[in-house]
Scaffold this motif. Structure first.
Motif, PDB file in Angstrom:
ATOM      1  N   THR A 153      42.806  27.977  80.341  1.00 44.68           N
ATOM      2  CA  THR A 153      42.762  26.848  79.424  1.00 44.68           C
ATOM      3  C   THR A 153      43.132  25.547  80.131  1.00 44.68           C
ATOM      4  O   THR A 153      43.892  25.539  81.079  1.00 44.68           O
ATOM      5  CB  THR A 153      43.768  27.038  78.264  1.00 44.68           C
ATOM      6  N   PHE A 188      48.681  20.904  84.908  1.00 44.81           N
ATOM      7  CA  PHE A 188      49.380  19.944  85.736  1.00 44.81           C
ATOM      8  C   PHE A 188      48.600  19.664  87.023  1.00 44.81           C
ATOM      9  O   PHE A 188      48.239  20.577  87.741  1.00 44.81           O
ATOM     10  CB  PHE A 188      50.758  20.512  86.081  1.00 44.81           C
ATOM     11  N   GLN A 191      52.351  31.685  83.251  1.00 44.59           N
ATOM     12  CA  GLN A 191      51.683  31.967  81.980  1.00 44.59           C
ATOM     13  C   GLN A 191      52.535  33.014  81.270  1.00 44.59           C
ATOM     14  O   GLN A 191      52.589  34.161  81.707  1.00 44.59           O
ATOM     15  CB  GLN A 191      50.279  32.482  82.304  1.00 44.59           C
ATOM     16  N   LYS A 249      51.275  28.489  78.922  1.00 42.91           N
ATOM     17  CA  LYS A 249      51.426  28.013  80.282  1.00 42.91           C
ATOM     18  C   LYS A 249      52.657  27.116  80.367  1.00 42.91           C
ATOM     19  O   LYS A 249      52.955  26.369  79.428  1.00 42.91           O
ATOM     20  CB  LYS A 249      50.186  27.206  80.652  1.00 42.91           C
ATOM     21  N   LEU A 274      43.548  28.838  88.259  1.00 43.35           N
ATOM     22  CA  LEU A 274      44.933  28.998  87.866  1.00 43.35           C
ATOM     23  C   LEU A 274      45.071  29.529  86.453  1.00 43.35           C
ATOM     24  O   LEU A 274      46.005  30.228  86.143  1.00 43.35           O
ATOM     25  CB  LEU A 274      45.669  27.659  87.967  1.00 43.35           C
ATOM     26  N   ALA A 275      44.174  29.182  85.594  1.00 42.72           N
ATOM     27  CA  ALA A 275      44.337  29.588  84.207  1.00 42.72           C
ATOM     28  C   ALA A 275      43.039  29.348  83.464  1.00 42.72           C
ATOM     29  O   ALA A 275      42.140  28.671  83.950  1.00 42.72           O
ATOM     30  CB  ALA A 275      45.462  28.793  83.568  1.00 42.72           C
ATOM     31  N   PHE A 335      51.779  32.005  88.799  1.00 42.75           N
ATOM     32  CA  PHE A 335      50.866  31.411  89.767  1.00 42.75           C
ATOM     33  C   PHE A 335      51.663  30.502  90.689  1.00 42.75           C
ATOM     34  O   PHE A 335      52.531  29.770  90.238  1.00 42.75           O
ATOM     35  CB  PHE A 335      49.806  30.565  89.061  1.00 42.75           C
ATOM     36  N   ILE A 373      53.232  27.310  88.257  1.00 48.99           N
ATOM     37  CA  ILE A 373      52.577  27.323  86.945  1.00 48.99           C
ATOM     38  C   ILE A 373      52.612  28.754  86.455  1.00 48.99           C
ATOM     39  O   ILE A 373      52.014  29.642  87.071  1.00 48.99           O
ATOM     40  CB  ILE A 373      51.126  26.815  87.036  1.00 48.99           C
TER      41      ILE A 373
END
Lengths: 299, 299
Positions: B32, B36, A45, A56, B29-30, A19, A43
Motif C-alpha cells: 500500500t 516514507f 508491517q 505499516k 517494500l509494501a 523490512f 519500515i
C-alpha cells in the motif's frame, strides 16, 4: 553494498513483517568524510488483531553508540506519519548533535494512515466543520469513530512491539496534527498513562460539535493530579464568519487548563498567526520539542 | 531493486565523478502507498581547478514531473552542507507539496567543507572573536582568507556545472550560517549578480575587526540600485561583557540597510532571542524561505 531484506517475525499471536533499508555505506561513495546521510528508517508491517489489518510503521533509531552499547532512548510516536515523520526525525537528529544538544537522541515512530477518518476521530459523526450534517451515502465521515480502538492498537500492539525490539526508555511522546491533534488529546483525557507528553498541533476541536472540549471540561479537574506534559497550538486557519474556529476552540481549551490549575499538568499554548494549518507543524514540532526537553530530567 | 553506480563525466577541463543513490522502490517494500521516502541526493565530486582540489557536492532535485517534463526549478546553494543540507531539502519538499504550497519545488545544492576557515572567511586574520590575536604556529585561523577564491569556484565551476546538468531556472539563492553568513554577505557586497537572494544566519561580523561591516558601509549606497533580496538574523549568542556581539553587529548592519534605503534591496531582519547560535537555523531557514517566496513572481 546495497542491501535489502524482508523477514517474518512472530510476535505474540501476530505475524510481523520487517523490512530494512540499508543505505549505501559512505566508504563507497567518496574518500573523504563526512558525507550527507539521509534519514533512514525501518519500515515494519504489523498484523494488528485489534484493527483487523496490516499496519505499516516507520521507525528511526539513532545510530549505535559504540561507547554506550546499552544506551536507551525516549520514543516519540507521530500520527499522520507520511506528513511529518521525516521532518521530526530530521529535527531530532540535528537537535541532539553534541554541538547543538537541546533534545536527547530519540527513537521516532511514524504511523501512516490507512483510514484516517476512522482512526483519528473519537466519536461517530457526519457533521462537517461548518456544523452541517452530510447524510449522503458518500459522507466523507461515514467511517468515523474508531479513535478509541486505534488507541487500543497503539497501547496493546504497537508500543509493546517497539519496546520489545528497540532500546527504549519509559518516557514516550504522542504527537498529532489536526485530526491527529484530537487523537492525542483524547488519549490524554481517557488514557493519560499511555504517554508522558502529548503534542496537539491545531487539534480539530470542531469535531462532533465540540465533543472533546466537553470531555476536557469533564475530565480535567483540579482535584486530580496529572503528571503529564501537553503542548498545543493553532495558526491562521479555519475562518468562519471572520472568526477562526481553531483559534477560538484552543482559547477555550487553554482556559480550562489554566483556570483549573490541574496539579502536575505542565502545559504550553502557542499561537502562530503568520502560519497556515499546513505550515504550522514546521514551527510547532520544534517548539514542542524545546518545551518538553527544557526539563533536564527528561534528557 | 537497489542500485548504485559511479561514472566519470568530463566537464570542460575537469573530471567530474558522479555518484547516484537510488533508494529501494516502494513497490518492493509494501503493497500500500504511500510510504516514507527519505530525502535522496546525488553526491558529486567536482575536480576544481580554482581550488586545486576535489569538492564533494550534494544535490537534491525534485522528482520528475510527468505532466511537465520540461519544468525548471530555482536553485538554493547552502554552505556548511553537512550541517544544513538535509534540513533545508526536507523543508523544501514539504513546503512545496500541493496541499502546503508556500515555496516552489527547488533544487538544493549543499556544499560541505574541506577547509572551512580558508573558504568561508573574506580576509586573512588571526584575531579571534574576543579581539585577541593568536600568533602561535597552530592558530586556528592561519589558513583564513580564501573566501574570494571560494566564491570564484562557486561562480565559475559549481554553478555552471549545476546549470548544465539539472533543470535550473535563473533564480538562485545563496545561504549560509556563521562563517557561511559572512560568505553570503561578502558575495552580495562584491559579486551581487551571482545570486538573486542571500540568506545570512548569524553572520560572524566580528571577523577581522568588523571588516565586512566596514565593507557594507562602503558598498551599500543609496545612489545604486541593488535588485536583490537579503534575509539576516541573530540569536542569543556570543555574549561578551554581557553584550551579544552577534546581535550588536547585526543591528549595525541593519541600520546601514534601513537608513540608506538602498533602491531595490528587499530585506528582512529577524532576531531569535530564545534560540542559540546552533538552534537558530531551524527557524531562520524556514522564515527566510517564507520571506523570499512571499513574492509570487519568484514561485
Amino acid at each position: 553494498m546495497n542491501y535489502s531484506s524482508c523477514l517474518k517475525r512472530h510476535f505474540g499471536n501476530s505475524i510481523v513483517y520487517v523490512f530494512f533499508i540499508l543505505l549505501i555505506p559512505n566508504s563507497l561513495l567518496a574518500q573523504t568524510d563526512p558525507v550527507f546521510k539521509p534519514i533512514s528508517a525501518d519500515i515494519i508491517q504489523l498484523s494488528s488483531k485489534v484493527l483487523g489489518e496490516y499496519r505499516k510503521v516507520y521507525i528511526y533509531a539513532p545510530p549505535a553508540d559504540t561507547l554506550m552499547p546499552d544506551k536507551r532512548y525516549p520514543v516519540m510516536y507521530i500520527l499522520d506519519g507520511d506528513n511529518h515523520f521525516s521532518l521530526v526525525a530530521e529535527y531530532c537528529r540535528y537537535l541532539s548533535r553534541s554541538d547543538v544538544n537541546v533534545v536527547p537522541e530519540m527513537i521516532i515512530v511514524g504511523i501512516p494512515n490507512t483510514n484516517r477518518v476512522r482512526d483519528l476521530t473519537p466519536t461517530h459523526s457526519i457533521t462537517d466543520n461548518d456544523g452541517n450534517p452530510d447524510t449522503t451515502s458518500n459522507s466523507r465521515y461515514k467511517s468515523s469513530g474508531g479513535g478509541n480502538i486505534f488507541l487500543q492498537f497503539i497501547g496493546t500492539e504497537l508500543i509493546p512491539y517497539i519496546d520489545a525490539h528497540y532500546k527504549t526508555k519509559p518516557f514516550k511522546i504522542f504527537a498529532g496534527h489536526s485530526f491527529g491533534g484530537i487523537t492525542t488529546i483524547n488519549c490524554l483525557l481517557t488514557r493519560p498513562d499511555m504517554f508522558g507528553a502529548y503534542i496537539a498541533i491545531s487539534p480539530s476541536f470542531w469535531w462532533d460539535k465540540g465533543y472533546l472540549l466537553s470531555l476536557a471540561a469533564e475530565k480535567l479537574k483540579n482535584d486530580r493530579v496529572i503528571n503529564k506534559m501537553i503542548f498545543y497550538s493553532d495558526a491562521y486557519e479555519g475562518l468562519s464568519d471572520g472568526q477562526s474556529t481553531f483559534h477560538n476552540d484552543l482559547v477555550k481549551f487553554d482556559a480550562i487548563i489554566t483556570q483549573r490549575k490541574i496539579p502536575g499538568l505542565d502545559h504550553k499554548y502557542v499561537s502562530y498567526p503568520e502560519d497556515t494549518h499546513m505550515t504550522e507543524p514546521i514551527k510547532a514540532y520544534y517548539d514542542a520539542l524545546r518545551f518538553i526537553f527544557r526539563r533536564s530530567d527528561l534528557r
